[in-house]
Design a protein around this motif. Structure first.
Motif, PDB file in Angstrom:
ATOM      1  N   UNK A 132     -16.648 -11.271 -64.037  1.00  0.00           N
ATOM      2  CA  UNK A 132     -18.423 -11.598 -64.067  1.00  0.00           C
ATOM      3  C   UNK A 132     -18.499 -10.987 -62.616  1.00  0.00           C
ATOM      4  N   UNK A 133     -19.726 -10.277 -62.159  1.00  0.00           N
ATOM      5  CA  UNK A 133     -19.724  -9.049 -60.637  1.00  0.00           C
ATOM      6  C   UNK A 133     -20.430 -10.585 -59.435  1.00  0.00           C
ATOM      7  N   UNK A 183     -23.537 -10.812 -63.342  1.00  0.00           N
ATOM      8  CA  UNK A 183     -23.943 -10.127 -64.190  1.00  0.00           C
ATOM      9  C   UNK A 183     -22.259 -10.633 -64.942  1.00  0.00           C
ATOM     10  N   UNK A 184     -22.149 -10.780 -66.291  1.00  0.00           N
ATOM     11  CA  UNK A 184     -20.853 -10.464 -66.581  1.00  0.00           C
ATOM     12  C   UNK A 184     -21.111  -8.739 -67.760  1.00  0.00           C
ATOM     13  N   UNK A 238     -11.822  -3.115 -68.026  1.00  0.00           N
ATOM     14  CA  UNK A 238     -10.570  -2.728 -67.517  1.00  0.00           C
ATOM     15  C   UNK A 238     -10.139  -2.185 -66.348  1.00  0.00           C
ATOM     16  N   UNK A 239      -9.366  -2.986 -65.330  1.00  0.00           N
ATOM     17  CA  UNK A 239      -9.058  -2.252 -63.586  1.00  0.00           C
ATOM     18  C   UNK A 239     -10.361  -3.142 -63.582  1.00  0.00           C
ATOM     19  N   UNK A 240     -10.420  -3.760 -63.187  1.00  0.00           N
ATOM     20  CA  UNK A 240     -11.824  -4.910 -62.209  1.00  0.00           C
ATOM     21  C   UNK A 240     -10.668  -5.935 -62.103  1.00  0.00           C
ATOM     22  N   UNK A 241     -11.310  -6.479 -61.487  1.00  0.00           N
ATOM     23  CA  UNK A 241     -10.909  -8.126 -61.562  1.00  0.00           C
ATOM     24  C   UNK A 241     -12.186  -9.369 -61.295  1.00  0.00           C
ATOM     25  N   UNK A 278     -19.854   0.046 -59.234  1.00  0.00           N
ATOM     26  CA  UNK A 278     -18.975  -0.888 -58.836  1.00  0.00           C
ATOM     27  C   UNK A 278     -17.565  -0.034 -59.143  1.00  0.00           C
ATOM     28  N   UNK A 279     -16.605  -0.238 -58.077  1.00  0.00           N
ATOM     29  CA  UNK A 279     -15.387   0.746 -58.166  1.00  0.00           C
ATOM     30  C   UNK A 279     -16.317   2.062 -58.597  1.00  0.00           C
TER      31      UNK A 279
END
Length: 845
Positions: free
Chosen positions: A779-780, A797-798, A805-808, A825-826
């Protein structure tokens, strides 16, 4: 250890403190508050009955008082100097310690005259350690025992704080306020009772920690127990945890509806005795199952069997729509109607009021009211404590998993009628968790009402703990029907309930083809519902219609859009309302196109003139058909008969056993099958039913259709004919593996808190346990002030799991506002628009 004298002498041991302030509440007072709330809960007839059921007999007043005494010392670990120092001006070199760990340390220090001699009475209780383990789980999960060798170090005596004196004060309170401990013991620690006790203690602690009702008193008062009892009774009543308010009148049909008479399914439920604790209603969509459940709820209330209601549905969209219907029904049923809580995390909704969550977790209700009965809406862990709540099955299932606050949820739910709509809709993993939670609910004497239009015999028999049967017997059982402990009860046919549906197969399922079919019908005045299996295909269909038929599309604030899961929560709420307005029961005539995904197929009161749908499993297909011609209303020329166009792959289904497409089939290269609808033999059986019988009479054919496409005796020979036996075995194996996975994470309330070696059975890591299998997207959190697809603020937003993958979720999101919002994002670029969330501008979704 060496310590320095404190600069300000503490005013006794504190039990509650305000961060950044010197305000405290004496430990004995907070302990009394919690004990008083617990005893007030146990005084409620329903919870008293549940506790007695768990014990196997009625509990005596002295036994209940002994449990209250145990609750009084639930925070005994707060005596530890290393805990008390958290509110002191200086910790003076003390090692800070949590009060739950310190509670175990306290128990590991056997001493004469502990608790002013009260401990000697408690020590005589059988299996006290079992109760103690449950008592220390009051923050939501069991606490492991620390090394006993550290106990003395956790309790040093300081010059200005002698924890032994404070302990003695608590002991004198125990003897004065709970004299039953000198002549009686707690009841035997039957596991179900201990688990229920843990949940009620957690609930009591949460209620009594609310300063709005339990004002701080820092200096000890010997008569505070009287004050605590008055406050507890008042608070339990005003937040809706006491006996339910009375119904407006007798629990007859007029209490539920303005219709002159109930429909057959509703009447069949009403004729059942209120002692039936598990009812399963099988009836077609649109047959009035929701009203049947509410009528049953009214009958149980009238009989004093329940005090609350939790209505569980598969999706958030369905929960939002049903929430409005339930609130309207409650106003009809009660003189003083409770406000139904919307049990969707991240939102605070009670009745028609919504709250803004402020810093410090305070809430500001949009109607300006200060309403104690909205207490349960303030936190997702409290949802099941509401008088009436409507939410997803996930919130109920959380009470059946080894995760934080499972005991709180289970104990709160125990007083309620649990209604689960669309019980067929869950995968094997979810179904097993739900079954376990329902069984635990029934084991306490609770009541459950299950509903489905399309439940296969294998699933139904598992819900009812019955042995399997053969295809012919199962396919020829009457439908609709009600199942109880006495077996099947046939429901008479509804004279006006038959729906004759024309089924058509369309070879090809591209976005352009679906759009063209929808546009052709909408131009003739039809309200068209298009349900695609994936967000990708829904967006493709929407993209085409946006160019050629934008004026006929679903819209929010005049902005054409579609309905799926990849919208911000704030935008989804607007979308849910827009769908009902576009093709709901009261929607206006005129050509209209609503495009969506599975978010539209269950529990929604929609009424389309034409349904265009991707091929899907039979039970899902019948659910989608339930959104077609649901109500009697004028139809445009050419659409007076219900009609379904089923979009299918041009190359048949055999390729789907090797790779997935449009949500059907599965990629088989890995160790397990993965996909949305992986059962290709079941899909083929559904397709063959359409080919062999292009006209379906609903509900008369429901049973036979479902069994033909779900029963093992139908699918195994079909798989053999097509050379799919290996694939079929992998599908079955996947389901069995998911069921086994569920068994490993479920909370078994028949298991004691302590194992045979006296070790606490602790929960595994919460992050690894969920109500649904599969990866979850992150969830961002968006920067403040961002306007969403419909010019309203959005906050988060989800992402889909395969984008995450690779995001927290902790990453900073850069946003470039505009008609299409560009997010970075990233190293990933996202676009957000009325089409929803897309990756890389829509080329990689």
């Amino acid at each position: 250890m060496t310590t320095t004298k404190t600069s300000a002498k503490p005013v006794g041991a504190w039990g509650k403190a305000t961060a950044g302030s010197a305000e405290t509440h004496h430990l004995a007072h907070h302990s009394a508050d919690v004990a008083a709330v617990f005893l007030s809960l146990m005084a409620q007839p329903i919870w008293a009955t549940r506790a007695s059921t768990a014990l196997g007999r009625m509990m005596s007043a002295d036994e209940i008082s002994c449990l209250g005494a145990l609750v009084f010392i639930h925070d005994i670990g707060k005596l530890a100097p290393g805990f008390q120092a958290k509110a002191w001006p200086d910790t003076f070199g003390l090692r800070l310690i949590g009060h739950l760990e310190a509670g175990w340390h306290w128990a590991a220090m056997p001493r004469e005259n502990a608790l002013a001699g009260a401990a000697s009475h408690l020590a005589g209780w059988p299996n006290l350690r079992e109760w103690f383990a449950a008592m220390l789980a009051h923050h939501g999960r069991p606490v492991p025992m620390p090394s006993s060798g550290e106990a003395n170090a956790a309790y040093p005596v300081l010059p200005d704080y002698d924890w032994r004196q404070e302990e003695a004060l608590l002991g004198r309170c125990l003897l004065d306020w709970f004299p039953a401990i000198t002549r009686a013991t707690a009841p035997p620690p039957e596991p179900r009772l201990v688990h229920l006790f843990c949940g009620l203690l957690t609930l009591a602690d949460w209620v009594a920690s609310d300063r709005r009702a339990f004002e701080y008193a820092p200096r000890f008062s010997s008569d505070y127990w009287h004050t605590a009892q008055i406050r507890a009774r008042a608070r339990v009543a005003e937040i809706g945890l006491a006996v339910s308010p009375p119904l407006r009148g007798p629990a007859d049909w007029s209490l539920i509806s303005d219709h002159s008479a109930p429909r057959p399914a509703q009447q069949a439920v009403k004729e059942l005795l209120p002692d039936e604790r598990l009812i399963l209603l099988e009836a077609e969509t649109g047959s009035g199952k929701t009203e049947a459940a509410l009528w049953h709820f009214a009958a149980l209330l009238e009989a004093g069997k329940v005090d609350a209601l939790y209505f569980a549905v598969p999706t958030r969209a369905a929960a939002r729509q049903l929430h409005g219907r339930i609130n309207k029904a409650l106003r009809r049923m009660f003189e003083t109607p409770p406000e139904a809580v919307l049990a969707i995390p991240g939102q605070a909704v009670a009745g028609e009021a919504k709250a803004q969550i402020l810093p410090g977790f305070e809430l500001l209700w949009d109607d300006g009211a200060v309403a104690p009965q909205r207490w349960a809406a303030e936190h997702s862990a409290r949802y099941l404590a509401a008088r009436v709540a409507v939410g997803t099955v996930d919130q109920m299932a959380l009470g059946g998993l080894q995760i934080k606050f499972a005991h709180l949820r289970g104990a709160s739910l125990s007083r309620a009628l649990l209604v689960i709509d669309e019980v067929h809709a869950s995968d094997p993993y979810m179904t097993e968790i739900q079954r376990a939670m329902v069984q635990a609910h029934l084991d306490l004497g609770g009541y459950a009402f299950l509903m489905s239009a399309t439940l296969g015999a294998v699933a139904r028999r598992r819900w009812r703990n019955e042995a399997p049967s053969d295809l012919i017997s199962d396919a020829n059982l009457p439908y609709p029907a009600v199942w109880t402990s006495k077996g099947l009860h046939t429901i008479p046919a509804d004279p006006g309930g038959t729906k004759v549906v024309q089924m058509e197969i369309h070879s090809g399922w591209s976005g352009a083809e679906a759009a063209q079919l929808a546009e052709d019908a909408a131009k003739q005045g039809a309200r068209v519902l298009v349900v695609r299996n994936t967000v990708v295909r829904a967006q493709e269909t929407f993209a085409v219609c946006s160019v050629t038929a934008s004026d006929m599309l679903l819209s929010v604030k005049g902005i054409p859009t579609l309905h799926h899961s990849r919208f911000a929560p704030e935008d989804r709420a607007m979308l849910d309302r827009a769908v009902e307005q576009a093709i709901g029961k009261e929607s206006p005539q005129g050509g209209r196109i609503v495009i969506g995904t599975q978010t539209l197929e269950q529990s929604l009161d929609l009424c389309a003139d034409l349904l265009i749908t991707d091929l899907c499993p039979m039970d899902v297909l019948l659910q989608r058909i339930g959104r077609l011609h649901r109500h009697r209303r004028p139809r445009p020329d050419g659409f007076s008969q219900p009609r379904v166009i089923v979009l299918c792959p041009t190359e048949g289904l055999d390729p789907l056993t090797q790779y997935a497409e449009n949500g059907l089939g599965a990629h088989v290269g890995g160790p397990s099958l993965s996909g949305v609808y992986v059962d290709v033999p079941g899909l083929q059986a559904t397709l063959e039913q359409i080919e062999d019988q292009p006209v379906w009479c609903i509900p008369q054919m429901n049973r036979a259709l479902v069994e033909a496409a779900t029963h093992p005796e139908a699918l195994e020979p079909l798989a053999a004919r097509h050379g799919w036996m290996g694939y079929r075995q992998r599908v079955v194996g996947k389901a069995l593996a998911e069921m086994r996975t569920a068994e490993l994470v479920m909370l078994d309330r028949k298991v004691p808190f302590l194992d045979p070696e006296q070790r606490v059975l602790c929960f595994p890591d919460d992050e690894k346990i969920r109500t649904r299998l599969g990866e979850e997207g992150v969830i961002l959190t968006l920067p403040k002030g961002i306007l969403g697809a419909f010019a309203a603020p959005i906050s988060r937003i989800m992402l889909p799991a395969h984008w995450s993958h690779g995001l927290t979720g902790e990453e900073q999101v850069q946003v470039d506002p505009g008609q299409t919002i560009r997010m970075t994002v990233s190293d990933m670029e996202l676009h957000y628009s009325p089409a929803g969330l897309q990756k890389g501008g829509g080329n990689d979704v």
